[in-house]
Design a protein around this motif. Structure first.
Motif, PDB file in Angstrom:
ATOM      1  N   MET A  77       0.831  -1.210   0.000  1.00 58.58           N
ATOM      2  CA  MET A  77       0.000   0.000   0.000  1.00 58.58           C
ATOM      3  C   MET A  77       0.863   1.256   0.000  1.00 58.58           C
ATOM      4  SD  MET A  77      -3.258  -0.801   2.476  1.00 58.58           S
ATOM      5  CE  MET A  77      -2.240  -0.998   3.942  1.00 58.58           C
ATOM      6  N   LEU A  78       1.919   1.256   0.809  1.00 59.74           N
ATOM      7  CA  LEU A  78       2.780   2.429   0.923  1.00 59.74           C
ATOM      8  C   LEU A  78       3.475   2.748  -0.397  1.00 59.74           C
ATOM      9  CD1 LEU A  78       4.163   4.575   2.736  1.00 59.74           C
ATOM     10  CD2 LEU A  78       5.921   2.866   3.219  1.00 59.74           C
ATOM     11  N   CYS A  79       4.135   1.745  -0.973  1.00 59.46           N
ATOM     12  CA  CYS A  79       4.887   1.976  -2.213  1.00 59.46           C
ATOM     13  C   CYS A  79       3.976   2.091  -3.426  1.00 59.46           C
ATOM     14  CB  CYS A  79       5.897   0.843  -2.425  1.00 59.46           C
ATOM     15  SG  CYS A  79       7.225   0.806  -1.201  1.00 59.46           S
ATOM     16  N   GLY A  80       2.858   1.370  -3.418  1.00 59.88           N
ATOM     17  CA  GLY A  80       1.949   1.420  -4.558  1.00 59.88           C
ATOM     18  C   GLY A  80       1.306   2.780  -4.730  1.00 59.88           C
ATOM     19  N   THR A  81       0.831   3.360  -3.630  1.00 57.66           N
ATOM     20  CA  THR A  81       0.165   4.664  -3.714  1.00 57.66           C
ATOM     21  C   THR A  81       1.154   5.816  -3.794  1.00 57.66           C
ATOM     22  OG1 THR A  81       0.037   4.756  -1.283  1.00 57.66           O
ATOM     23  CG2 THR A  81      -1.865   3.833  -2.448  1.00 57.66           C
ATOM     24  N   ALA A  82       2.434   5.554  -3.553  1.00 60.64           N
ATOM     25  CA  ALA A  82       3.429   6.639  -3.517  1.00 60.64           C
ATOM     26  C   ALA A  82       3.501   7.397  -4.837  1.00 60.64           C
ATOM     27  CB  ALA A  82       4.805   6.083  -3.157  1.00 60.64           C
ATOM     28  N   GLY A  83       3.266   6.711  -5.948  1.00 52.45           N
ATOM     29  CA  GLY A  83       3.337   7.371  -7.240  1.00 52.45           C
ATOM     30  C   GLY A  83       2.340   8.502  -7.401  1.00 52.45           C
ATOM     31  N   ALA A  94      12.006   4.381  -7.551  1.00 50.56           N
ATOM     32  CA  ALA A  94      12.405   3.755  -6.296  1.00 50.56           C
ATOM     33  C   ALA A  94      11.203   3.130  -5.589  1.00 50.56           C
ATOM     34  CB  ALA A  94      13.073   4.784  -5.386  1.00 50.56           C
ATOM     35  N   SER A  95      10.070   3.817  -5.619  1.00 52.91           N
ATOM     36  CA  SER A  95       8.869   3.265  -4.979  1.00 52.91           C
ATOM     37  C   SER A  95       8.379   2.017  -5.698  1.00 52.91           C
ATOM     38  CB  SER A  95       7.759   4.319  -4.938  1.00 52.91           C
ATOM     39  OG  SER A  95       7.193   4.533  -6.217  1.00 52.91           O
ATOM     40  N   ARG A  96       8.562   1.964  -7.003  1.00 53.59           N
ATOM     41  CA  ARG A  96       8.141   0.778  -7.763  1.00 53.59           C
ATOM     42  C   ARG A  96       9.031  -0.418  -7.440  1.00 53.59           C
ATOM     43  NH1 ARG A  96       3.301   0.568  -9.732  1.00 53.59           N
ATOM     44  NH2 ARG A  96       3.968  -0.705 -11.498  1.00 53.59           N
ATOM     45  N   PHE A  97      10.325  -0.166  -7.202  1.00 54.24           N
ATOM     46  CA  PHE A  97      11.195  -1.250  -6.752  1.00 54.24           C
ATOM     47  C   PHE A  97      10.735  -1.745  -5.380  1.00 54.24           C
ATOM     48  CE2 PHE A  97      14.869  -3.018  -4.586  1.00 54.24           C
ATOM     49  CZ  PHE A  97      15.403  -3.855  -5.552  1.00 54.24           C
ATOM     50  N   GLY A  98      10.373  -0.810  -4.491  1.00 57.02           N
ATOM     51  CA  GLY A  98       9.829  -1.196  -3.191  1.00 57.02           C
ATOM     52  C   GLY A  98       8.550  -1.996  -3.326  1.00 57.02           C
ATOM     53  N   LEU A  99       7.748  -1.676  -4.339  1.00 58.67           N
ATOM     54  CA  LEU A  99       6.537  -2.448  -4.579  1.00 58.67           C
ATOM     55  C   LEU A  99       6.884  -3.890  -4.928  1.00 58.67           C
ATOM     56  CD1 LEU A  99       3.411  -2.243  -4.924  1.00 58.67           C
ATOM     57  CD2 LEU A  99       3.833  -1.862  -7.359  1.00 58.67           C
ATOM     58  N   GLY A 100       7.968  -4.079  -5.680  1.00 58.83           N
ATOM     59  CA  GLY A 100       8.411  -5.432  -5.994  1.00 58.83           C
ATOM     60  C   GLY A 100       8.828  -6.194  -4.756  1.00 58.83           C
ATOM     61  N   VAL A 101       9.500  -5.514  -3.821  1.00 56.08           N
ATOM     62  CA  VAL A 101       9.855  -6.153  -2.549  1.00 56.08           C
ATOM     63  C   VAL A 101       8.584  -6.605  -1.829  1.00 56.08           C
ATOM     64  CG1 VAL A 101      10.960  -5.814  -0.305  1.00 56.08           C
ATOM     65  CG2 VAL A 101      11.955  -4.779  -2.361  1.00 56.08           C
TER      66      VAL A 101
END
Length: 383
Positions: A77-83, A94-101
């Motif tokens: 939720m955090l990385c997905g909505t960050a965009g 960077a947030s999309r890489f976090g989404l992969g994690v």
């Protein structure tokens, strides 16, 4: 239901923002290499999954599945909505890489929990329902993203916030099962002596299968454009029918598995995949092309549950997190590598030749599976 909701999240990782890519490229047009960076927004989650899936498996085996799954959904939720609110493409990347994690954590723990909480026919059925959840989730999320992108190219990022419903469901209905607490736990399965080697072999087969299948979302738009068709309309229809047919086919996997062994199901699924690519290779009418995508969707949904079911049956209870990590990494590795293999092939042999080559490879895989099934039948008859 909680585990199936978690499964549906994984399809959001790459595809949800696809309808917004053109708008994002225009909005950040002043950024150097904006076109390249915008396209990386789609593939960055796959790279994140590939690099962190082993760590996710290690955590799931040692810290427990439930905590890893809940942490993955929070990060999702955090990385997905960050965009939606990040000011530049580099931070978005960077947030999309976090989404992969986050996806690595979710898929690994969710797969392990299926192995922990279900056995026998119920586990077989759930592996099929998992594929259905991803297909139907893809239909819903991509449709919502398309509608949101007409209002703002950054609005589709808010769709990742829907994961809060999944977070509640997992928190409320997915307790930590006892067998996952480690070696020596009462009732923990020992697994196959060579489970790791066999799981790696199955994961490599899944990687190859996903690499061939992922030519659909990556090459289908350009295939239709090369034929002078309305690429956006035909791609939307083709992928929609692919996901719909795949979702419906996977619903029946449990019944299919009760009647047939894995080898026969693999033969049928790879046969359908080969048929679909052969139909596309003919470059016929739009209706024929859509029929080919439907066959590919059915074939992929028929073989995919078997990978999970086989690996979960092989792995010891205490190592199902590692098993889930292997499966997760293989899915996204196949997706990530697919364009690197298919694009040069298309440049050399064209779409027809490349699709015929894919059909031949899949037909060979179907033949090998059918031969294995016949050999097993003769052995049983001899005994």
């Amino acid at each position: 239901m909680a585990l199936l909701m978690a499964a549906s999240l994984t399809v959001m990782a790459n595809a949800t923002i696809s309808p917004a890519l053109a708008g994002l490229e225009q909005e950040f047009s002043r950024t150097p290499d904006a076109g390249f960076l915008v396209r990386l927004l789609v593939t960055a989650p796959s790279l994140g999954v590939m690099l962190t899936a082993p760590l996710a498996g290690w955590l799931a085996d040692r810290a427990g599945r439930r905590g890893v799954l809940l942490g993955g959904i929070w990060l999702f939720m955090l990385c997905g909505t960050a965009g939606y609110y990040l000011p530049d493409l580099q931070l978005m990347l960077a947030s999309r890489f976090g989404l992969g994690v986050a996806v690595a954590l979710i898929m690994t723990a969710q797969t392990a929990l299926i192995g922990d909480c279900f056995t026998g026919a119920r586990r077989q059925a759930l592996t099929g329902l998992q594929i259905s959840a991803r297909n139907f989730g893809g239909l819903v999320f991509i449709t919502l993203a398309g509608l949101a992108a007409t209002l703002s190219p950054q609005l589709p990022f808010l769709i990742y916030g829907l994961a809060v419903v999944c977070l509640w469901a997992v928190w409320r209905h997915a307790p930590e099962p006892e067998p996952s607490r480690g070696p020596g736990t009462p009732g923990a399965g020992e697994g196959h002596p060579a489970w790791l080697l066999l799981a790696v072999a199955v994961s490599l087969l899944q990687m190859l299968t996903n690499g061939l299948f992922f030519m659909m979302p990556t090459q289908l738009p350009f295939f239709f454009a090369a034929q002078g068709l309305n690429s956006a309309l035909m791609t939307g229809a083709g992928l929609g029918l692919l996901m719909l047919c795949g979702g419906l086919a996977a619903l029946f996997y449990g019944r299919l598995k009760r009647a047939l062994p894995h080898a026969v199901i693999f033969a049928a699924g790879y046969g359908a995949l080969a048929l679909g690519f052969a139909v596309l290779a003919q470059q016929g009418s739009p209706a024929t092309a859509l029929a080919g995508t439907m066959a590919i969707g059915i074939g992929y949904a028929t073989v995919s549950p078997g990978f999970v079911a086989i690996v979960l049956a092989l792995a010891p209870a205490a190592r199902r997190g590692t098993a889930g990590a292997l499966l997760t990494a293989s899915v996204f590795c196949g997706q990530f590598l697919s364009p690197f293999a298919s694009t040069p092939a298309i440049a050399r042999w064209g779409y027809g030749g490349t699709f015929w080559a894919a059909a031949a490879a899949l037909a060979l895989m179907a033949g090998i599976a059918l031969t294995a099934a016949l050999h097993a039948t003769r052995r049983r008859a001899a005994l």
